[in-house]
Write a protein that holds these residues in place. Sequence first.
Motif, PDB file in Angstrom:
ATOM      1  N   LYS A  42      32.110  49.838  46.090  1.00  0.00           N
ATOM      2  CA  LYS A  42      31.435  49.621  47.369  1.00  0.00           C
ATOM      3  C   LYS A  42      32.283  50.069  48.518  1.00  0.00           C
ATOM      4  O   LYS A  42      33.409  50.152  48.599  1.00  0.00           O
ATOM      5  CB  LYS A  42      31.063  48.145  47.552  1.00  0.00           C
ATOM      6  N   GLU A  54      33.955  47.709  42.092  1.00  0.00           N
ATOM      7  CA  GLU A  54      32.516  47.922  41.992  1.00  0.00           C
ATOM      8  C   GLU A  54      32.091  49.208  42.680  1.00  0.00           C
ATOM      9  O   GLU A  54      30.942  49.629  42.550  1.00  0.00           O
ATOM     10  CB  GLU A  54      31.761  46.723  42.582  1.00  0.00           C
ATOM     11  N   ASP A 113      40.678  37.063  50.842  1.00  0.00           N
ATOM     12  CA  ASP A 113      40.161  38.335  51.366  1.00  0.00           C
ATOM     13  C   ASP A 113      40.626  39.501  50.508  1.00  0.00           C
ATOM     14  O   ASP A 113      39.853  40.435  50.230  1.00  0.00           O
ATOM     15  CB  ASP A 113      40.617  38.529  52.820  1.00  0.00           C
ATOM     16  N   LEU A 137      38.622  39.694  47.311  1.00  0.00           N
ATOM     17  CA  LEU A 137      37.292  40.242  47.564  1.00  0.00           C
ATOM     18  C   LEU A 137      37.344  41.756  47.762  1.00  0.00           C
ATOM     19  O   LEU A 137      36.459  42.485  47.288  1.00  0.00           O
ATOM     20  CB  LEU A 137      36.665  39.573  48.793  1.00  0.00           C
ATOM     21  N   MET A 138      38.390  42.245  48.444  1.00  0.00           N
ATOM     22  CA  MET A 138      38.540  43.701  48.642  1.00  0.00           C
ATOM     23  C   MET A 138      38.754  44.404  47.307  1.00  0.00           C
ATOM     24  O   MET A 138      38.152  45.453  47.034  1.00  0.00           O
ATOM     25  CB  MET A 138      39.714  44.006  49.594  1.00  0.00           C
ATOM     26  N   LYS A 194      37.820  43.390  44.362  1.00  0.00           N
ATOM     27  CA  LYS A 194      36.573  43.310  43.616  1.00  0.00           C
ATOM     28  C   LYS A 194      35.587  44.373  44.115  1.00  0.00           C
ATOM     29  O   LYS A 194      34.906  45.033  43.332  1.00  0.00           O
ATOM     30  CB  LYS A 194      35.975  41.913  43.755  1.00  0.00           C
ATOM     31  N   ALA A 195      35.534  44.543  45.442  1.00  0.00           N
ATOM     32  CA  ALA A 195      34.621  45.533  46.020  1.00  0.00           C
ATOM     33  C   ALA A 195      35.056  46.953  45.642  1.00  0.00           C
ATOM     34  O   ALA A 195      34.214  47.804  45.356  1.00  0.00           O
ATOM     35  CB  ALA A 195      34.592  45.382  47.534  1.00  0.00           C
ATOM     36  N   LYS A 196      36.358  47.220  45.591  1.00  0.00           N
ATOM     37  CA  LYS A 196      36.854  48.548  45.194  1.00  0.00           C
ATOM     38  C   LYS A 196      36.485  48.839  43.749  1.00  0.00           C
ATOM     39  O   LYS A 196      36.099  49.959  43.414  1.00  0.00           O
ATOM     40  CB  LYS A 196      38.374  48.624  45.372  1.00  0.00           C
TER      41      LYS A 196
END
Length: 141
Positions: free
Chosen positions: A141, A139, A129, A132-133, A135-137
């Motif tokens: 998102k 990008e 998790d 994934l967080m 990676k999202a930061k």
Amino acid sequence: PSMSPRVPAAAGPASGSNFDVPENAPVDLIPCDACGKKFAPPTFNKICKTTNASGELKCIAMYAKKRKVFNSAKVRIQGNEHLDKDAQKLAIKARKEVVAEKKGLKPKPQRKGGKWKEESNAFRQAMRDNRLMEKAKKEGK
């Protein structure tokens, strides 16, 4: 390729048998002092009077080790090209359960993993998790 006719093992030249002696003729067996078994004279000389690489008499070394039980079902399943590795493992496991059931033995209970396994899985999930967080930061998102 031409195939030669099969010769029974007892009559082959490697067995050291004499073709002039009838099959049911009495043979004087020689007892071995080391292992206590009785052998025909050619076999006695080959087994009880010779030593293996470690210096131990062949008769003692040969009869001391237990033979591994051959599992034909396992070989048959592993040789099946229609099953992948996971399917082979499942088939072998299922076969073991069937055999145990036939013998009246209870299969070993499946362990649930216990507290350590739960904590380990929770930690791994938290790491996934977190990745994934991150990676999202990156990008946005």
